[in-house]
Design an enzyme around this catalytic site. Structure first.
Site, mmCIF file in Angstrom:
data_model
loop_
_atom_site.group_PDB
_atom_site.id
_atom_site.type_symbol
_atom_site.label_atom_id
_atom_site.label_comp_id
_atom_site.label_asym_id
_atom_site.label_seq_id
_atom_site.Cartn_x
_atom_site.Cartn_y
_atom_site.Cartn_z
ATOM 1 N N SER A 155 16.979 97.476 -43.344
ATOM 2 C CA SER A 155 17.943 97.635 -44.431
ATOM 3 C C SER A 155 17.602 98.892 -45.212
ATOM 4 O O SER A 155 16.435 99.311 -45.264
ATOM 5 C CB SER A 155 17.893 96.427 -45.372
ATOM 6 O OG SER A 155 18.644 96.654 -46.543
ATOM 7 N N TYR A 168 13.130 90.354 -50.276
ATOM 8 C CA TYR A 168 13.939 90.917 -49.196
ATOM 9 C C TYR A 168 13.492 92.345 -48.869
ATOM 10 O O TYR A 168 13.284 92.694 -47.703
ATOM 11 C CB TYR A 168 15.402 90.892 -49.615
ATOM 12 C CG TYR A 168 16.371 91.451 -48.595
ATOM 13 C CD1 TYR A 168 16.872 90.646 -47.578
ATOM 14 C CD2 TYR A 168 16.801 92.771 -48.664
ATOM 15 C CE1 TYR A 168 17.775 91.149 -46.650
ATOM 16 C CE2 TYR A 168 17.701 93.282 -47.740
ATOM 17 C CZ TYR A 168 18.185 92.466 -46.736
ATOM 18 O OH TYR A 168 19.082 92.972 -45.819
#
Length: 298
Positions: A155, A168
């Site tokens: 990401s 995350y």
């Protein structure tokens, strides 16, 4: 002839979103496809619905409608036993695993003081330990055949900062470390290992209520309120990329077109990681418009 003709791709998180898109794009290029998903909720920590068995079955149906072969398997990527079973069944059905797309993951948007140990452990287990447990049983087969392409979904949050995404971001950064280490170790076996870095992507995860609330600054955020702040993270005039945009990058990394590409992190983010310092252009324009409106009212 498709770019992936006679190859087999194993894709985790294939029930919907990016995983389903990857399955369809790779199948359209001739690959046999195996898709897995957990197909059950994770109610203790994940505040949105995860993929169901019906979602996974629909992915298989869509692949087969394209004329491809698809094996859909319910499996938990956090389980070594589940993933070993998936690998064994894939080899039994198709004879090889040429492409591995490690795509599954969860996102929980909470500020640091609300990140309990349970939430931290759940995110890291799914997003970092899970990828390791997926890739580990695949590697021996790729080493034996002397070829393979592994693509991790990381990401942009792995390399730039976002609020309320500490677990995350840490896990996705760990995925990049895993990718680079495996690229180094597996290169002598002609196995390539890379990652894609999606920016905001139009999937059920992005449009979950918890994410809408984060962008809205409070509960009950509608999707319309997300468009402006999401677009402000990008250089190009869009609020988010689509799953197929990520799939095209995965296709490149999976195909022989990238036969000497390994160890890279490829952003597909409409310029998110190249944002210059200061107020984003779209935000500056909005501020100027509001100032003009206020001046006109005086």
């Amino acid at each position: 002839m498709g770019r992936l003709s006679r190859k087999t791709a194993l894709i985790t998180g294939g029930g919907r979103g990016q995983g389903r898109s990857h399955a369809l794009v790779l199948a359209s290029e001739g690959a046999n496809v195996v898709v897995t998903d957990i197909c059950e909720p994770i109610p203790e920590v994940v505040p949105y619905d995860t993929a169901t068995q019906a979602d996974l079955d629909e992915t298989a149906r869509m692949v087969e409608k394209l004329g491809g072969q698809c094996l859909a398997l319910k499996a938990d990527a956090r389980s070594s036993a589940d993933m070993q079973s998936v690998v064994d069944r894939t080899i039994e059905r198709f004879g090889s695993i040429d492409i591995l797309v490690v795509n599954h993951g969860v996102a929980i948007n909470l500020p640091w003081d609300q990140q309990t140990d349970e939430i931290w452990d759940a995110v890291v287990e799914a997003n970092l330990s899970g990828p390791w447990r997926v890739v580990r049983p695949v590697i021996p087969h790729m080493v034996q055949q002397g070829a393979g392409s592994i693509v991790f979904t990381s990401s942009v949050a792995a390399v730039t900062s976002y609020p309320s995404l500490s677990a995350y971001s840490a896990a996705k950064a760990g995925v990049l470390g895993l990718m680079r280490s495996l690229a180094t170790e597996l290169g002598p076996h002609s196995i390539r290992v890379n990652a894609v870095l999606p920016g905001n992507t139009g999937t059920p995860m992005l449009h979950s209520q918890s994410v809408l609330d984060m962008f809205n600054g409070g509960p009950g955020g509608p999707r319309e309120k997300m468009i402006f702040p999401s677009q402000a993270t990008m250089l190009m005039p869009i609020p988010w990329v689509e799953p197929e945009d990520i799939s095209r990058a995965v296709l490149f990394l999976a195909s022989d077109e990238s036969r000497y590409v390994t160890g890279i992190a490829l952003p597909v983010d409409a310029g998110t990681l190249n944002q210059p310092p200061g107020i984003p252009g779209i935000a500056a324009t909005r501020i100027a418009e509001l100032e003009a409106q206020l001046a006109a009212q005086d």
